[in-house]
Structures are given as C-alpha cells and as structure tokens.
Motif scaffolding. Structure first.
Motif, PDB file in Angstrom:
ATOM      1  N   ILE A 153       0.825  -1.112  -0.004  1.00  0.00           N
ATOM      2  CA  ILE A 153       0.045   0.011  -0.041  1.00  0.00           C
ATOM      3  C   ILE A 153       0.953   1.085  -0.056  1.00  0.00           C
ATOM      4  O   ILE A 153       0.545   2.046  -0.791  1.00  0.00           O
ATOM      5  N   GLU A 154       1.899   1.319   0.889  1.00  0.00           N
ATOM      6  CA  GLU A 154       2.698   2.273   0.984  1.00  0.00           C
ATOM      7  C   GLU A 154       3.565   2.635  -0.555  1.00  0.00           C
ATOM      8  O   GLU A 154       3.470   3.759  -1.091  1.00  0.00           O
ATOM      9  N   ASN A 196     -13.134  -8.316   4.576  1.00  0.00           N
ATOM     10  CA  ASN A 196     -11.914  -8.791   4.200  1.00  0.00           C
ATOM     11  C   ASN A 196     -11.542 -10.152   4.859  1.00  0.00           C
ATOM     12  O   ASN A 196     -11.006 -10.813   4.098  1.00  0.00           O
ATOM     13  N   ARG A 197     -12.209 -10.289   5.720  1.00  0.00           N
ATOM     14  CA  ARG A 197     -11.961 -11.779   6.599  1.00  0.00           C
ATOM     15  C   ARG A 197     -12.440 -12.870   5.753  1.00  0.00           C
ATOM     16  O   ARG A 197     -11.858 -13.830   5.515  1.00  0.00           O
ATOM     17  N   ALA A 198     -13.627 -12.350   5.166  1.00  0.00           N
ATOM     18  CA  ALA A 198     -14.302 -13.403   4.365  1.00  0.00           C
ATOM     19  C   ALA A 198     -13.418 -13.880   3.090  1.00  0.00           C
ATOM     20  O   ALA A 198     -13.616 -15.006   2.479  1.00  0.00           O
ATOM     21  N   LEU A 199     -12.889 -12.670   2.534  1.00  0.00           N
ATOM     22  CA  LEU A 199     -12.051 -12.848   1.371  1.00  0.00           C
ATOM     23  C   LEU A 199     -11.031 -13.860   1.713  1.00  0.00           C
ATOM     24  O   LEU A 199     -10.512 -14.804   1.118  1.00  0.00           O
ATOM     25  N   GLU A 226      -6.694  -0.486   1.996  1.00  0.00           N
ATOM     26  CA  GLU A 226      -6.423  -1.902   2.319  1.00  0.00           C
ATOM     27  C   GLU A 226      -7.046  -2.948   1.680  1.00  0.00           C
ATOM     28  O   GLU A 226      -6.867  -4.098   1.231  1.00  0.00           O
ATOM     29  N   SER A 227      -8.343  -2.701   1.743  1.00  0.00           N
ATOM     30  CA  SER A 227      -9.432  -3.626   1.276  1.00  0.00           C
ATOM     31  C   SER A 227      -9.044  -3.674  -0.193  1.00  0.00           C
ATOM     32  O   SER A 227      -9.340  -5.048  -0.709  1.00  0.00           O
ATOM     33  N   LEU A 228      -8.912  -2.707  -0.928  1.00  0.00           N
ATOM     34  CA  LEU A 228      -8.717  -2.988  -2.565  1.00  0.00           C
ATOM     35  C   LEU A 228      -7.329  -3.741  -2.552  1.00  0.00           C
ATOM     36  O   LEU A 228      -7.143  -4.759  -3.538  1.00  0.00           O
ATOM     37  N   ALA A 229      -6.287  -3.396  -1.607  1.00  0.00           N
ATOM     38  CA  ALA A 229      -5.024  -4.018  -1.916  1.00  0.00           C
ATOM     39  C   ALA A 229      -5.147  -5.642  -1.569  1.00  0.00           C
ATOM     40  O   ALA A 229      -4.860  -6.541  -2.345  1.00  0.00           O
ATOM     41  N   LEU A 230      -6.087  -6.045  -0.697  1.00  0.00           N
ATOM     42  CA  LEU A 230      -6.455  -7.376  -0.454  1.00  0.00           C
ATOM     43  C   LEU A 230      -7.072  -7.958  -1.442  1.00  0.00           C
ATOM     44  O   LEU A 230      -6.740  -9.168  -2.028  1.00  0.00           O
ATOM     45  N   LYS A 231      -8.076  -7.303  -2.216  1.00  0.00           N
ATOM     46  CA  LYS A 231      -8.763  -8.036  -3.144  1.00  0.00           C
ATOM     47  C   LYS A 231      -7.808  -8.359  -4.204  1.00  0.00           C
ATOM     48  O   LYS A 231      -7.791  -9.287  -5.032  1.00  0.00           O
ATOM     49  N   ASP A 232      -6.942  -7.319  -4.653  1.00  0.00           N
ATOM     50  CA  ASP A 232      -5.738  -7.661  -5.577  1.00  0.00           C
ATOM     51  C   ASP A 232      -5.213  -8.740  -5.165  1.00  0.00           C
ATOM     52  O   ASP A 232      -4.734  -9.627  -6.310  1.00  0.00           O
ATOM     53  N   SER A 233      -4.594  -8.699  -3.969  1.00  0.00           N
ATOM     54  CA  SER A 233      -3.563  -9.741  -3.720  1.00  0.00           C
ATOM     55  C   SER A 233      -4.029 -11.285  -3.775  1.00  0.00           C
ATOM     56  O   SER A 233      -3.280 -12.058  -4.244  1.00  0.00           O
ATOM     57  N   VAL A 234      -5.390 -11.414  -3.475  1.00  0.00           N
ATOM     58  CA  VAL A 234      -5.875 -12.781  -3.589  1.00  0.00           C
ATOM     59  C   VAL A 234      -6.050 -13.337  -5.181  1.00  0.00           C
ATOM     60  O   VAL A 234      -6.152 -14.572  -5.422  1.00  0.00           O
ATOM     61  N   ASN A 235      -6.122 -12.367  -5.966  1.00  0.00           N
ATOM     62  CA  ASN A 235      -6.133 -12.777  -7.367  1.00  0.00           C
ATOM     63  C   ASN A 235      -4.976 -13.193  -8.099  1.00  0.00           C
ATOM     64  O   ASN A 235      -4.597 -13.355  -9.223  1.00  0.00           O
ATOM     65  N   GLN A 236      -3.742 -12.901  -7.380  1.00  0.00           N
ATOM     66  CA  GLN A 236      -2.303 -13.190  -7.910  1.00  0.00           C
ATOM     67  C   GLN A 236      -2.172 -14.729  -7.643  1.00  0.00           C
ATOM     68  O   GLN A 236      -2.721 -15.284  -6.773  1.00  0.00           O
ATOM     69  N   PRO A 237      -1.040 -14.988  -8.359  1.00  0.00           N
ATOM     70  CA  PRO A 237      -0.561 -16.672  -7.942  1.00  0.00           C
ATOM     71  C   PRO A 237      -0.185 -16.860  -6.454  1.00  0.00           C
ATOM     72  O   PRO A 237      -0.243 -15.768  -5.863  1.00  0.00           O
ATOM     73  N   VAL A 238      -0.495 -18.054  -6.120  1.00  0.00           N
ATOM     74  CA  VAL A 238      -0.626 -18.494  -4.635  1.00  0.00           C
ATOM     75  C   VAL A 238       0.665 -17.975  -4.088  1.00  0.00           C
ATOM     76  O   VAL A 238       1.765 -17.963  -4.311  1.00  0.00           O
ATOM     77  N   GLN A 239       0.454 -17.074  -2.635  1.00  0.00           N
ATOM     78  CA  GLN A 239       1.725 -16.423  -2.115  1.00  0.00           C
ATOM     79  C   GLN A 239       1.572 -16.467  -0.582  1.00  0.00           C
ATOM     80  O   GLN A 239       0.269 -16.673  -0.085  1.00  0.00           O
ATOM     81  N   VAL A 240       2.662 -16.006   0.252  1.00  0.00           N
ATOM     82  CA  VAL A 240       2.603 -15.884   1.643  1.00  0.00           C
ATOM     83  C   VAL A 240       2.341 -14.184   1.566  1.00  0.00           C
ATOM     84  O   VAL A 240       2.894 -13.478   1.137  1.00  0.00           O
ATOM     85  N   ILE A 241       0.967 -13.767   2.345  1.00  0.00           N
ATOM     86  CA  ILE A 241       0.776 -12.531   2.418  1.00  0.00           C
ATOM     87  C   ILE A 241       0.927 -12.038   3.953  1.00  0.00           C
ATOM     88  O   ILE A 241       0.191 -12.810   4.810  1.00  0.00           O
ATOM     89  N   ALA A 242       1.685 -11.228   4.513  1.00  0.00           N
ATOM     90  CA  ALA A 242       1.684 -10.606   5.845  1.00  0.00           C
ATOM     91  C   ALA A 242       0.741  -9.477   5.850  1.00  0.00           C
ATOM     92  O   ALA A 242       0.727  -8.618   4.977  1.00  0.00           O
ATOM     93  N   LEU A 243      -0.173  -9.626   6.677  1.00  0.00           N
ATOM     94  CA  LEU A 243      -1.388  -8.554   6.490  1.00  0.00           C
ATOM     95  C   LEU A 243      -1.023  -7.428   7.617  1.00  0.00           C
ATOM     96  O   LEU A 243      -0.068  -7.754   8.371  1.00  0.00           O
ATOM     97  N   GLY A 244      -1.733  -6.212   7.556  1.00  0.00           N
ATOM     98  CA  GLY A 244      -1.553  -5.384   8.577  1.00  0.00           C
ATOM     99  C   GLY A 244      -2.272  -5.634   9.882  1.00  0.00           C
ATOM    100  O   GLY A 244      -3.250  -6.615   9.675  1.00  0.00           O
TER     101      GLY A 244
END
Ligand code: NAD
Ligand code: MG
Length: 514
Positions: free
Chosen positions: A35-36, A86-89, A59-77
C-alpha cells in the motif's frame, strides 16, 4: 490457497512471512508495504492525512488484488481483517495463521519504531493494551494460532504443521507434502503448477477407484492432462513384480514417456508399487501420491521409499524415488474401514511418542476425540514424519526412531501369519518395547502404562496373543531385515516426545516377558 499471517503490530508478520515464503518457495507479499509503495507515502502519513477509514478502503482494495495473484504468503496489517468482508475474502482464498505474542514483547519491539505505528501513537504501552483489549474477541477468533515467543527457526515448523504444508528438500529435487481437506478436486492444477502436464497414468485399487477416481480424473482432464486409469487388485498379496510389470505395460499403452506422470491413488500398497513403477519406467518418470489410508498419509507416502514384496519376504526389492507431490485429503478417510483406520492410528501414536507430545495427548483422549480432530491429527503426524526424513533421509540414524514398536511388531505380525494387521502388530510391539525400555532404565516407570492406555483407548490390541510361542517370536526378530551385523537393535522410548534408536539387545526374551 494463499497463506495469510495475521496478528497485532510487532507480532512478526513481515519477518516470519518472508522466512516462510522462502521456506515453502512461494512469493511473499507485505500488504502494508504494498500500500505504501502504491500510494507513495508511509501508512502513518496516510492515516494522518486521510484518516483511518480511507486507509482501510485502500487496504480492502489491496487485499482483493492480492488474492487474485498466484498463490503467495501474505503478511497482513494488524487490523486488516477487522472488516467482515476482508476476513471472508481471506478465508475463502487461503489459510489465516494468527501470531500470538506476549504484550510485553510487542511493547519492546514497538518501542524501536513507534513513529511507524499510527494507531499506537502517544503513550505506547497504554495505547497498545487498550488496542489489544478492543480487538480481543476479534484476535481470539482465529482458529489457527502459533506462539511467537521463540526463535523463528522453531516457529516456522509449527506454522508448517498448522498449515499442513511442507517442502521436503532432503532427497534430491524438493517437493511439497500437503494436507488439504477437499484437495483431491484440485489435483490437476496442483500438478500443472509444479511443471507436470501432458500424459498421465492414474493407478488405483479396486476399492478406492470406484470411490475417488472419477473426481481425480475430472480434475486432471480439466487441467489439460490426457489421462488413463489403471485399477489393480487390492491387498498386500498383489504387491508383486507382476503388478509392477502390469503398470509398466499400462504406462506404455497410455503413451507415457519420461516427462509423463504416474499418480498413485490409494493406500501404501498402491503407492509403493506406483512409485517403483515410476522410478523404473523408461528409467524414471514423474509421480505423485494421493494417499487414501491413514497409514499411507502419515507414513508410506512420505519419504520416497518404493518397492514390492518377494515370496521370501516383504519389501525386499525397491528404490528410494521421491515423488513430485504428496497430497493428503483427510476427507477420504470417511470411507476407510474402521480396522484400517485404527491400524493407521498405531503409527500416528508412534509419531506422537517419537516427537510430538501434543499429538500423543490428543490421541490419548480416545477414539471419539481423534475422529473429531482427524484433520489435525493427520497434519501433526505428517509433520513428524517429514521432520524425521529431513534429518535422515536415507535411514542412517534418527530415521531408525520410526522403527519403535516394529521389532516386536514385525515378529508378531509374521507369527500371526498376517491375521494381525500391521498397525495392530505395531501396537502390541510398542507396548512390549516400552516395557523393555522401562526394564532397562531407558524409560521412566509409568511410560508403558501411559502408552498402553493410549493404544487401547483408540481400540488397538496391546498384549501378545496367548499361544504365540516366545521362541518363535525371538527367531522372527532375529531374521528381521533391519538387524545389522547380527545384532538386533531397538528404537526405545525415553519419554513422550523422545526415542533412543540403535539400542542393541542380546537377550531378546527380555522384550517378551511381562
Ligand atoms: P493398503 O494399501 O492395502 O490399503 C488398505 C485397504 O484399504 C485396501 O483394501 C484398500 O483398498 C482400502 N482403502 C484404501 N483407502 C480407502 C478409502 N479411502 N476408503 C475405502 N477403502 C480404502 O494398505 P496401507 O495400510 O495403506 O499400506 C500398507 C502398505 O504400505 C504395506 O505394503 C507396507 O509395506 C507399505 N508401507 C510403505 C512405507 C514406505 O515408506 N514406503 C511405509 C509404511 C508402509
Ligand atoms: Mg509401520
């Protein structure tokens, strides 16, 4: 499935996330950093300039974008999943691991960079405590939790265990061992994302094929594989070179070459045979295991041992040949006959005794509790086997710990003329060998009782059946192929969580007396 790390500021989401991503060879995304970079200013400035709601929208937008990328490890805020959407997503697209950290440790860490943490500005300690109070129910509601009060090197294996995801590197080309409810439906994609494709041969047995082959075939076809199914008769009697030859010929008929993939869908008999056929077909093609018994999930499918029986004895010919993927889907255990399930529980309990007191305690609560927590039981038992294989892939040392219960167990199995199932014989073996360990002063008095009670509690036998002649059992132990230089060696338990391998015993009667 993505992997999300979540927890309050300072719990180590970014540090552990990047280590975990390296470990599992997955990409890593730090949502805050993302996001930064996108907005072009630090989060503290975004919050100050535009307010928390605007930041949460970003943050919600960034999360939506991240789940559509190839499988990865995501450190959340630290508050990224406060919004229900967000949680449901996150939960729909991955597994969320919550990092539990002592508030005192959080405060220490945050003191180092308090300017970076806008919601904690002001008196750090009191504002952190009130933030934690405010979010107590929220943070407390995530079921997969790991304690971060230790070295990262010890936290990572705990995260891998919770996730049911491991990357085994000890045997040549690294491969993933995954425990995933419902994972069978996705096997096609899981293989293509690992570079397998083209022609495949699905091998299963007469009991398992009617239950699960269609779902696996559909998934493979959907992912673009051209695949044929071969069904072999079930049971140890068919773990022969003739069946291996039948698999080689089926592979030829299906047009497989060295780049093709064989898949084993079944118990240890199917995986041992398929693995060996794959190791030798055109000098080696890809293979993957979809274990369908508890025993094969926690034992036979992990470690790359493949092979078949000879009339002279079990597993006398074979090869170490690691697969490209092991995918255990605990849902298939719902159709496994109870006796087979209990047999697998003997090996699960053994894994608990060797290295996982939490797993042992879970099993010691009895069969009903185990059935309730079967997925977790599989994950923990798989983690133990993976850990042992990583330390000693070719059985020169600690891997011998896995033989706990097997020296007496194999003898009992043999003398029963295989009317006792392997797991039942191993349960009897574990009870006898723990008594031996007590007699030798290796185990504390009381351990035998504890282990015997746990075995009996999941419906396993613990006494050598009356009528088994001790002399015959002793002879059977002597011919066990695991003996080296004529000495019979035992792996004996010291306490729950520790086994001592390589204990030489001369007077084998000692292992049989009450
Ligand atoms: P198995 O493969 O014979 O399966 C047991 C029975 O359960 C079979 O009748 C099978 O058809 C049936 N079955 C399997 N999954 C089912 C399901 N989900 N629903 C309904 N029925 C199902 O036996 P096993 O106990 O899985 O494996 C034993 C074999 O594994 C032995 O040959 C042993 O030597 C081998 N093994 C190998 C290793 C290794 O490291 N390679 C380790 C341990 C054991
Ligand atoms: Mg065994």
């Amino acid at each position: 499935m993505h992997i999300f790390l979540y927890g309050p500021s300072g719990s180590g989401k970014s540090t552990l996330g990047s280590l975990l991503a390296q470990d599992l060879e997955m990409p890593f995304l730090d949502l805050d950093a993302n996001i930064e970079a996108h907005v072009g200013m630090p989060i503290s400035s975004i919050m100050r300039a535009r307010g928390e709601e605007t930041f949460r929208d970003l943050e919600s937008l960034a999360l939506k974008d991240s789940v559509n990328q190839p499988v990865q490890v995501i450190a959340l805020g630290g508050g990224a999943l406060l919004r229900a959407e967000n949680r449901a997503l996150a939960e729909a697209h991955g597994q969320v691991i919550f990092l539990e950290t002592d508030p005192a440790v959080l405060i220490e860490r945050l003191k180092q960079d308090k300017n970076q943490r806008p919601l904690l500005a002001g008196e750090l300690e009191s504002s952190l405590r009130s933030l934690l109070r405010e979010r107590e129910d929220h943070y407390g509601s995530f079921p997969l939790r790991v304690n971060t009060g230790m070295e990262p090197g010890r936290i990572l294996p705990n995260i891998r265990t919770l996730l049911g995801r491991h990357r085994l590197r000890a045997m040549g080309a690294p491969y993933d061992v995954v425990v995933h409810e419902g994972g069978l439906d996705d096997i096609g994609n899981l293989l293509t994302s690992r570079g397998c494709g083209g022609t495949a041969l699905l091998v299963s047995d007469e009991h398992v094929a009617p239950l699960y082959a269609d779902c696996v075939l559909a998934s493979l076809q959907k992912a673009g594989f051209s695949v044929e199914l071969t069904v072999i008769p079930s049971g140890e009697d068919h773990k022969t070179v003739d069946t291996v030859a039948a698999l080689w010929r089926a592979a030829l008929a299906a047009g497989l070459d060295r780049k093709s993939t064989m898949l084993a869908l079944g118990g240890g008999v199917v995986s041992d045979l398929t693995g060996f056929a794959a190791a030798t077909f055109m000098r080696g093609c890809n293979w993957a295991v979809l274990p369908t018994t508890l025993l094969s999930m926690v034992d036979a499918s992990i470690g790359g041992k493949t092979g078949f029986d000879l009339p002279e004895g079990k597993n006398l010919a074979g090869a170490f040949y690691p697969p490209r993927l092991v995918l255990a889907d605990p849902q298939v255990l719902s159709t496994l006959p109870r006796r087979e399930l209990r047999g697998g529980l003997a090996e699960v309990l053994k894994h608990g005794v060797i290295a996982d007191p939490v797993l042992f305690d879970l099993c010691a609560q009895g069969e009903a509790a185990v059935m309730q927590a079967l997925s977790q039981v599989v994950k923990r038992a798989v983690a133990v086997k993976v850990q042992v294989i990583e330390q000693d892939p070719y059985e020169h040392g600690i891997r011998a710990a896995l033989n706990f219960g097997h020296t007496v167990g194999h003898a009992v199995e043999l003398i029963s003329a295989y009317s006792l199932q392997h797991g039942e014989a191993v349960a009897i073996g574990m009870a006898a060998e723990t008594k031996l360990a007590e007699k030798l002063g290796i185990a504390q008095i009381g351990l035998a009782r504890q282990i015997t009670d746990a075995l009996a509690g999941v419906g396993l036998p613990v006494a050598i059946p009356s009528g088994f002649a001790p002399e015959e059992l002793v002879n059977a132990m002597r011919v066990d192929k695991k003996k080296a230089d004529g000495v019979v060696r035992f792996a004996l338990p010291v306490k729950i969580g520790e086994v001592k391998p390589g204990v030489a015993i001369d007077d084998l009667m000692l292992a049989l007396e009450e």
